[in-house]
Design a protein around this motif. Structure first.
Motif, PDB file in Angstrom:
ATOM      1  N   TYR A   1       0.821  -1.211   0.000  1.00  0.00           N
ATOM      2  CA  TYR A   1       0.000   0.000   0.000  1.00  0.00           C
ATOM      3  C   TYR A   1       0.856   1.262   0.000  1.00  0.00           C
ATOM      4  N   LEU A   2       1.787   1.381   0.965  1.00  0.00           N
ATOM      5  CA  LEU A   2       2.600   2.587   1.037  1.00  0.00           C
ATOM      6  C   LEU A   2       3.576   2.680  -0.133  1.00  0.00           C
ATOM      7  N   GLY A   3       4.063   1.529  -0.610  1.00  0.00           N
ATOM      8  CA  GLY A   3       4.927   1.565  -1.789  1.00  0.00           C
ATOM      9  C   GLY A   3       4.201   2.106  -3.004  1.00  0.00           C
ATOM     10  N   ASP A   4       2.977   1.658  -3.207  1.00  0.00           N
ATOM     11  CA  ASP A   4       2.164   2.153  -4.314  1.00  0.00           C
ATOM     12  C   ASP A   4       1.843   3.629  -4.135  1.00  0.00           C
ATOM     13  N   LEU A   5       1.522   4.022  -2.904  1.00  0.00           N
ATOM     14  CA  LEU A   5       1.190   5.425  -2.633  1.00  0.00           C
ATOM     15  C   LEU A   5       2.386   6.335  -2.887  1.00  0.00           C
ATOM     16  N   CYS A   6       3.552   5.936  -2.424  1.00  0.00           N
ATOM     17  CA  CYS A   6       4.743   6.767  -2.638  1.00  0.00           C
ATOM     18  C   CYS A   6       5.088   6.891  -4.121  1.00  0.00           C
ATOM     19  N   ALA A   7       4.948   5.790  -4.859  1.00  0.00           N
ATOM     20  CA  ALA A   7       5.212   5.857  -6.300  1.00  0.00           C
ATOM     21  C   ALA A   7       4.244   6.796  -6.989  1.00  0.00           C
ATOM     22  N   ALA A   8       2.977   6.751  -6.581  1.00  0.00           N
ATOM     23  CA  ALA A   8       1.986   7.645  -7.182  1.00  0.00           C
ATOM     24  C   ALA A   8       2.264   9.096  -6.805  1.00  0.00           C
ATOM     25  N   LEU A   9       2.666   9.345  -5.556  1.00  0.00           N
ATOM     26  CA  LEU A   9       2.986  10.707  -5.141  1.00  0.00           C
ATOM     27  C   LEU A   9       4.182  11.249  -5.897  1.00  0.00           C
ATOM     28  N   ALA A  10       5.185  10.416  -6.113  1.00  0.00           N
ATOM     29  CA  ALA A  10       6.361  10.866  -6.868  1.00  0.00           C
ATOM     30  C   ALA A  10       5.980  11.274  -8.285  1.00  0.00           C
ATOM     31  N   ASP A  11       5.074  10.523  -8.902  1.00  0.00           N
ATOM     32  CA  ASP A  11       4.625  10.879 -10.255  1.00  0.00           C
ATOM     33  C   ASP A  11       3.717  12.103 -10.240  1.00  0.00           C
ATOM     34  N   ALA A  12       2.787  12.153  -9.282  1.00  0.00           N
ATOM     35  CA  ALA A  12       1.806  13.236  -9.265  1.00  0.00           C
ATOM     36  C   ALA A  12       2.447  14.580  -8.920  1.00  0.00           C
ATOM     37  N   LEU A  13       3.426  14.575  -8.001  1.00  0.00           N
ATOM     38  CA  LEU A  13       4.055  15.822  -7.586  1.00  0.00           C
ATOM     39  C   LEU A  13       5.127  16.288  -8.556  1.00  0.00           C
ATOM     40  N   LEU A  14       5.453  15.433  -9.521  1.00  0.00           N
ATOM     41  CA  LEU A  14       6.457  15.779 -10.537  1.00  0.00           C
ATOM     42  C   LEU A  14       7.735  16.281  -9.873  1.00  0.00           C
ATOM     43  N   LEU A  15       8.248  15.483  -8.948  1.00  0.00           N
ATOM     44  CA  LEU A  15       9.467  15.867  -8.236  1.00  0.00           C
ATOM     45  C   LEU A  15      10.597  16.132  -9.229  1.00  0.00           C
ATOM     46  N   ARG A  16      11.197  17.278  -9.058  1.00  0.00           N
ATOM     47  CA  ARG A  16      12.289  17.620  -9.969  1.00  0.00           C
ATOM     48  C   ARG A  16      13.460  16.673  -9.767  1.00  0.00           C
ATOM     49  N   GLY A  17      14.351  16.660 -10.729  1.00  0.00           N
ATOM     50  CA  GLY A  17      15.410  15.662 -10.740  1.00  0.00           C
ATOM     51  C   GLY A  17      16.239  15.617  -9.479  1.00  0.00           C
TER      52      GLY A  17
END
Length: 297
Positions: A169-185
């Motif tokens: 659950y948290l692994g999926d959530l963190c991956a989605a947050l990384a994509d959604a927030l468009l974390l810069r390089g």
């Protein structure tokens, strides 16, 4: 001769009854009847004087044998009725379980559709507006998606209807947050989660806390910095679990509130922690911020 059957030769007949009951319960009445016939014949042949013959030396012996046969028939019949009753009860239980599973699948399907509709509406509205309104709608979208992910992972577990596997659950959530927030390089998000099963309601609250903390860190922790790291850690400890969300940014003392949602997020985090029955502690300085939540088991 009747006394011989009742006293001296009664024990072998008595042992036949448990055997025929077990045979009936495990292999239907036919097996019980065969067991009864073999057991009574063997006991009569070797236990009733004169031993080693079916010849009755007393008029009472055939009568006693008849009583034993009738008792055996009644025993096999009762065992068969019991077996059929248990079989019917088991079939009814299986039917109820199948109906419940079908109902849960239907509810699951409807909930997924509802979450998808709400997320789509928020996303459409977010695209139509700009500025702080778009940012607030985007944050609301992340919250809805966090709850939706907990719901999906609830039905991927070990068959229990009230537990969520936190690593997935948290692994999926963190991956989605990384994509959604468009974390810069230069900014990365790491997630280290021990394998654990957490009740559904608490898992949802934990996911919402992670969503708020990671979102706030991505927006405010690295102001004026080229990059950094946000870490999410969920560990099992004796008597419960510990959630740690940390960053190596500028610290809360250097952060200025940005927009109305910043204050809302700060108020939501303690509320979610209370829902999870957890206690929050925050440490912040020039080297970053660490938020720890201890959860009892």
């Amino acid at each position: 001769m009747l006394d011989g059957v009742a006293a001296g030769g009664g024990a072998p007949f008595a042992l036949c009854f448990p055997a025929m009951m077990l045979a009936t319960l495990f292999a239907r009445w036919q097996a019980g009847a065969v067991t009864a016939a073999l057991g009574i014949t063997y006991a009569y042949y070797y236990s009733v004087p004169p031993s080693g013959t079916f010849h009755a030396t007393s008029p009472a012996s055939p009568l006693t044998l008849a009583f034993i046969v009738v008792a055996a028939i009644i025993t096999v019949a009762i065992a068969e009725v019991f077996r059929l009753s248990v079989q019917c009860a088991t079939a009814e239980r299986d039917r109820q379980i199948a109906d419940r599973d079908l109902l849960l699948q239907e509810i699951d399907h409807r909930m997924k559709n509802n979450f998808a509709i709400v997320a789509s509406i928020l996303d459409i509205q977010r695209r139509r507006v700009g500025g702080e309104a778009a940012e607030a709608l985007g944050t609301a979208l992340y919250r809805v998606e966090s709850i939706a992910r907990a719901h999906r992972h609830l039905y991927r577990g070990t068959g229990q209807s009230d537990a969520v596997l936190m690593r997935a659950y948290l692994g999926d959530l963190c991956a989605a947050l990384a994509d959604a927030l468009l974390l810069r390089g230069g900014v990365t998000l790491t997630c280290l989660v021990d394998e654990a099963e957490v009740p559904r309601d608490r898992a949802v609250s934990i996911g919402l806390i992670v969503n708020e903390l990671v979102t706030n860190a991505a927006k405010h922790a690295f102001t004026g910095q080229a990059g950094g790291t946000i870490s999410v850690c969920f560990r099992r400890r004796p008597g419960g679990w510990t959630l740690i969300v940390s960053d190596d940014g500028v610290g809360m003392g250097e952060v200025q509130p940005a927009g109305p949602d910043h204050g809302l997020g700060s108020r939501l985090i303690p509320a979610f922690a209370r829902q999870a029955n957890g206690s929050l502690t925050t440490e912040s300085g020039p080297d970053g911020t660490i938020v720890t939540m201890d959860l009892p088991g």
